[in-house]
Design an enzyme around this catalytic site. Structure first.
Site, PDB file in Angstrom:
ATOM      1  N   TYR A 152       0.842  -1.201   0.000  1.00  0.00           N
ATOM      2  CA  TYR A 152       0.000   0.000   0.000  1.00  0.00           C
ATOM      3  C   TYR A 152       0.875   1.247   0.000  1.00  0.00           C
ATOM      4  CZ  TYR A 152      -3.058   3.649   1.807  1.00  0.00           C
ATOM      5  OH  TYR A 152      -3.728   4.819   1.991  1.00  0.00           O
TER       6      TYR A 152
ATOM      7  N   GLU B 153     -11.540   5.269   4.384  1.00  0.00           N
ATOM      8  CA  GLU B 153     -11.018   6.140   5.451  1.00  0.00           C
ATOM      9  C   GLU B 153     -12.077   6.364   6.525  1.00  0.00           C
ATOM     10  OE1 GLU B 153      -8.005   6.993   6.081  1.00  0.00           O
ATOM     11  OE2 GLU B 153      -6.970   6.755   4.174  1.00  0.00           O
TER      12      GLU B 153
ATOM     13  N   TRP C 235      -5.372   1.283  10.261  1.00  0.00           N
ATOM     14  CA  TRP C 235      -5.496   1.185   8.807  1.00  0.00           C
ATOM     15  C   TRP C 235      -5.298  -0.263   8.366  1.00  0.00           C
ATOM     16  CZ3 TRP C 235      -8.052   3.118   5.206  1.00  0.00           C
ATOM     17  CH2 TRP C 235      -7.693   3.011   3.859  1.00  0.00           C
TER      18      TRP C 235
END
Length: 188
Positions: A22, A44, A52
């Site tokens: 990522y 998000e 995350w």
């Protein structure tokens, strides 16, 4: 240290390849595709209060649950469809977050109609080009994230507070916060 020895931002754990991928391929890369904008906005928001990594592990499940982030399709999801998602352990089962995806999709579609695209709408907040920070101390909000957050909230979106929007800005390349020691740090 990471197995490939590339210096990365300090937040990238050496033992989580999904984070490394990522970071290396998406974080800080400017987005110009409305479907990708919508995906990152929903992810998000889903991440609020969580790591995350928790979301990254479930990204494919989110894509399946939210119709590959086809904003027009998500905007039309029924209460029954959203309720069904709440029994799946594949995504975060938070009623407010799940139901906000539909409302945020409806607002997103309205923004597309008003500005021609979400891309045209969002890039105007940073003057059309990424902000390069090189901050000595990581930021969690900025004047720009405050402004975007207020605008989106006024339009009816939720899970778009300034901290979430700053992470969204980093993820989509509106701001490039790669640390100076990172191999992806922007050159002056």
């Amino acid at each position: 240290m990471h197995t490939d020895k590339k210096p990365r931002c300090a937040w990238v754990p050496a033992d989580k390849p999904i984070y490394m991928q990522y970071h290396d391929t998406q974080w800080g890369v400017p987005v110009h595709d409305d479907q990708q904008w919508f995906e990152m906005l929903i992810l998000e928001g889903a991440q609020a209060g969580l790591s995350w990594y928790t979301i990254l592990k479930r990204r494919d499940a989110y894509r399946q649950a939210f119709k590959q982030f086809d904003v027009a399709e998500v905007a039309k999801m029924s209460d029954a469809e959203l309720e069904k998602l709440l029994v799946s352990s594949d995504i975060i089962r938070n009623r407010l977050k799940v139901f906000s995806a539909r409302k945020n999709a409806q607002v997103f579609v309205a923004i597309q109609k008003e500005f021609g695209s979400f891309d045209a709408f969002i890039w105007r907040f940073v003057g059309g080009k990424p902000i390069i920070r090189h901050a000595k101390k990581p930021l969690i909000t900025s004047a720009e994230s405050d402004t975007i957050s207020k605008d989106l909230k006024k339009r009816g979106m939720s899970f778009v507070g300034s901290t979430i929007i700053y992470a969204f800005m980093q993820a989509t390349g509106l701001v490039n916060d790669h640390s100076a020691k990172c191999f992806l740090a922007p050159k002056h």
